[in-house]
Design a protein around this motif. Structure first.
Motif, PDB file in Angstrom:
ATOM      1  N   LYS A  73       8.569   3.443  40.404  1.00 56.84           N
ATOM      2  CA  LYS A  73       8.861   2.161  41.053  1.00 56.84           C
ATOM      3  C   LYS A  73      10.346   2.012  41.384  1.00 56.84           C
ATOM      4  O   LYS A  73      10.769   1.008  41.945  1.00 56.84           O
ATOM      5  CB  LYS A  73       8.462   0.992  40.137  1.00 56.84           C
ATOM      6  N   VAL A  74      11.113   3.022  40.987  1.00 54.54           N
ATOM      7  CA  VAL A  74      12.567   2.916  41.141  1.00 54.54           C
ATOM      8  C   VAL A  74      13.047   3.873  42.227  1.00 54.54           C
ATOM      9  O   VAL A  74      12.717   5.064  42.201  1.00 54.54           O
ATOM     10  CB  VAL A  74      13.282   3.222  39.802  1.00 54.54           C
ATOM     11  N   HIS A  75      13.812   3.343  43.157  1.00 55.21           N
ATOM     12  CA  HIS A  75      14.253   4.119  44.319  1.00 55.21           C
ATOM     13  C   HIS A  75      15.779   4.230  44.304  1.00 55.21           C
ATOM     14  O   HIS A  75      16.459   3.388  43.720  1.00 55.21           O
ATOM     15  CB  HIS A  75      13.764   3.445  45.606  1.00 55.21           C
ATOM     16  N   TYR A  76      16.261   5.261  44.963  1.00 56.18           N
ATOM     17  CA  TYR A  76      17.700   5.517  44.887  1.00 56.18           C
ATOM     18  C   TYR A  76      18.337   5.501  46.272  1.00 56.18           C
ATOM     19  O   TYR A  76      17.995   6.313  47.138  1.00 56.18           O
ATOM     20  CB  TYR A  76      17.915   6.884  44.222  1.00 56.18           C
ATOM     21  N   ASN A  77      19.210   4.575  46.495  1.00 57.07           N
ATOM     22  CA  ASN A  77      19.885   4.371  47.783  1.00 57.07           C
ATOM     23  C   ASN A  77      18.905   3.966  48.893  1.00 57.07           C
ATOM     24  O   ASN A  77      19.083   2.945  49.524  1.00 57.07           O
ATOM     25  CB  ASN A  77      20.679   5.597  48.225  1.00 57.07           C
ATOM     26  N   LYS A  78      17.893   4.800  49.173  1.00 62.33           N
ATOM     27  CA  LYS A  78      16.879   4.455  50.164  1.00 62.33           C
ATOM     28  C   LYS A  78      15.514   4.544  49.504  1.00 62.33           C
ATOM     29  O   LYS A  78      15.322   5.312  48.552  1.00 62.33           O
ATOM     30  CB  LYS A  78      16.954   5.392  51.365  1.00 62.33           C
ATOM     31  N   TYR A  79      14.578   3.778  50.089  1.00 57.38           N
ATOM     32  CA  TYR A  79      13.270   3.655  49.442  1.00 57.38           C
ATOM     33  C   TYR A  79      12.582   4.996  49.214  1.00 57.38           C
ATOM     34  O   TYR A  79      11.924   5.195  48.192  1.00 57.38           O
ATOM     35  CB  TYR A  79      12.357   2.731  50.272  1.00 57.38           C
ATOM     36  N   ASN A  80      12.715   5.924  50.167  1.00 58.56           N
ATOM     37  CA  ASN A  80      11.952   7.165  50.038  1.00 58.56           C
ATOM     38  C   ASN A  80      12.614   8.219  49.147  1.00 58.56           C
ATOM     39  O   ASN A  80      12.143   9.342  49.051  1.00 58.56           O
ATOM     40  CB  ASN A  80      11.613   7.743  51.420  1.00 58.56           C
ATOM     41  N   ILE A  81      13.697   7.835  48.509  1.00 60.93           N
ATOM     42  CA  ILE A  81      14.306   8.773  47.548  1.00 60.93           C
ATOM     43  C   ILE A  81      14.084   8.218  46.142  1.00 60.93           C
ATOM     44  O   ILE A  81      14.458   7.083  45.840  1.00 60.93           O
ATOM     45  CB  ILE A  81      15.818   8.945  47.814  1.00 60.93           C
TER      46      ILE A  81
END
Ligand SMILES: Cc1cc2nc3c(=O)[nH]c(=O)nc-3n(C[C@H](O)[C@H](O)[C@H](O)COP(=O)(O)O)c2cc1C
Length: 178
Positions: A167-175
């Motif tokens: 459920k946790v994304h990094y900088n952009k949703y798909n990362i």
């Protein structure tokens, strides 16, 4: 450590028959009164219920999901004046959670009972039933009831190695964050 408190906090719906010391009740309510609120408007108010007859009646505020309140030592009814703040729901929710976390830090168990948008039966809103029972002025809205008591059940702590990290994304949703 606060992280340990968060891991061990679980919704407790069974309680032993033991009154909560006044010092603890005072601490719970002082914590709630220190909750952050939008623009510092503090739209919330709290009704503390310890009367057994009222607790039993409050436990019938929903068809399901509230009956355990009958055995609780204390109910904190969290209400707010929507005229004081347009985001009173967020404010009242934060105060509700602060009450739960403080209760847990004092070795008490607690559980949130949802009031807003719920019905006692097909004819009456849960909120209207509570307002009538506790003489709450018509302009106020009721967010939740927090049931509190000395725990009568034990539950496993949350497992920090088994959380929904997807459920946790990094900088952009798909990362994904890892
Ligand atoms: C907004 C909200 C409403 C909830 N409403 C109820 C409720 O009406 N009755 C109930 O028994 N538990 C209620 N709960 C408790 C949740 O069921 C519980 O937090 C969830 O199952 C996760 O379990 P845990 O608190 O033990 O981690 C509510 C919790 C939240 C945050």
């Amino acid at each position: 450590m606060f992280f340990d408190l968060l891991k061990k906090r679980r919704s407790i719906r069974k309680y032993i028959n033991k009154k909560i010391e006044k010092e603890k009740v005072d601490m719970i309510i002082k914590s709630a009164l220190m909750s952050p609120s939008s623009r510092g408007r503090r739209p919330w108010e709290f009704v503390l219920v310890e009367d057994r007859d009222l607790l039993e009646k409050l436990s019938n505020c929903r068809e399901h999901g509230s009956q355990f309140l009958k055995e609780a030592a204390l109910a904190v009814v969290v209400l707010a004046d929507p005229d004081k703040c347009d985001v009173w729901i967020e404010d009242a929710s934060i105060a509700s959670l602060i009450i739960q976390l403080t209760a847990h830090s004092l070795d008490l168990g607690s559980c949130w009972i949802q009031v807003r948008e719920r019905y006692k039966n097909e004819f009456q809103k849960t909120e209207d039933y509570i307002k009538e029972l506790l003489d709450i002025p018509p302009d106020y809205c009721v967010e939740s009831i927090i049931a509190i008591g000395y725990p009568g059940e034990e539950k496993e702590a949350h497992d920090e190695n088994n959380l929904s990290m997807d459920k946790v994304h990094y900088n952009k949703y798909n990362i994904k964050y890892s």
